[in-house]
Design an enzyme around this catalytic site. Structure first.
Site, PDB file in Angstrom:
ATOM      1  N   HIS A  46       0.841  -1.193   0.000  1.00  0.00           N
ATOM      2  CA  HIS A  46       0.000   0.000   0.000  1.00  0.00           C
ATOM      3  C   HIS A  46       0.879   1.247   0.000  1.00  0.00           C
ATOM      4  O   HIS A  46       2.013   1.231   0.485  1.00  0.00           O
ATOM      5  CB  HIS A  46      -0.896   0.021   1.231  1.00  0.00           C
ATOM      6  CG  HIS A  46      -1.973  -1.020   1.203  1.00  0.00           C
ATOM      7  ND1 HIS A  46      -3.080  -0.949   2.005  1.00  0.00           N
ATOM      8  CD2 HIS A  46      -2.111  -2.159   0.478  1.00  0.00           C
ATOM      9  CE1 HIS A  46      -3.857  -1.980   1.777  1.00  0.00           C
ATOM     10  NE2 HIS A  46      -3.292  -2.738   0.859  1.00  0.00           N
ATOM     11  N   GLU A  48       0.900   4.037   1.750  1.00  0.00           N
ATOM     12  CA  GLU A  48       1.406   4.533   3.030  1.00  0.00           C
ATOM     13  C   GLU A  48       2.594   3.710   3.524  1.00  0.00           C
ATOM     14  O   GLU A  48       3.577   4.272   4.014  1.00  0.00           O
ATOM     15  CB  GLU A  48       0.292   4.521   4.093  1.00  0.00           C
ATOM     16  CG  GLU A  48      -0.852   5.452   3.790  1.00  0.00           C
ATOM     17  CD  GLU A  48      -1.977   4.815   2.982  1.00  0.00           C
ATOM     18  OE1 GLU A  48      -3.064   5.397   2.958  1.00  0.00           O
ATOM     19  OE2 GLU A  48      -1.767   3.739   2.380  1.00  0.00           O
ATOM     20  N   CYS A  79      -2.130  -0.065   7.246  1.00  0.00           N
ATOM     21  CA  CYS A  79      -1.337   1.149   7.101  1.00  0.00           C
ATOM     22  C   CYS A  79      -1.325   1.959   8.388  1.00  0.00           C
ATOM     23  O   CYS A  79      -0.311   2.583   8.722  1.00  0.00           O
ATOM     24  CB  CYS A  79      -1.866   1.980   5.936  1.00  0.00           C
ATOM     25  SG  CYS A  79      -1.603   1.160   4.342  1.00  0.00           S
TER      26      CYS A  79
END
Length: 148
Positions: A46, A48, A79
């Site tokens: 992801h 982040e 995240c």
């Protein structure tokens, strides 16, 4: 947030989910990332997480208590764990999952999720600023939804 949006656009153009983020520490960008879960065939990639990893590689093992993470969408629970462990003190976000659910049934797993729930559950001090460029963040998500 504008840079995070351009990263989200890059993710969309590469076939990934359209999410991007940027980490600013002491006034300078130290990490940036976009979702790569699909193109890298890894559900943990992801934006982040990649942003935090890039910043840690650049700065070394450090405390990010003076850092602000800008992200186009509310961070998922995974995240958030990265944000908490990195010690980031502020998250500035565009769209919220509850806003994006109106455009997608695939976000059903988040139901009434909010980053504040996780923050409060573990007692982490995190400043959350929302409502930044929401129409732009929603628009890129709607565009991704229309391609699927």
């Amino acid at each position: 947030m504008v840079l995070a949006l351009s990263l989200a656009r890059e993710a969309l153009n590469q076939g990934d989910r359209p999410f991007g983020s940027v980490l600013v520490h002491r006034g300078r960008v130290v990490g940036k990332g976009r979702n790569r879960a699909i193109t890298w065939n890894d559900p943990t990639r992801h934006g982040e997480i990649l942003t935090i990893q890039e910043a840690a590689q650049q700065l070394g093992p450090t405390e990010f208590s003076e850092a602000t993470l800008y992200t186009t969408c509310e961070p998922c629970p995974m995240c958030c764990g990265g944000i908490f462990w990195a010690g980031i003190h502020q998250v500035v976000l565009g769209a919220r999952f509850t806003q994006l659910q109106q455009f997608s049934t695939r976000l059903y797993q988040y139901r009434r999720y909010a980053i504040e729930m996780l923050r409060d559950m573990i007692g982490f001090k995190l400043d959350i600023v929302d409502g930044i460029l929401v129409p732009e963040c929603e628009a890129i998500f709607r565009e991704w939804e229309s391609l699927r």
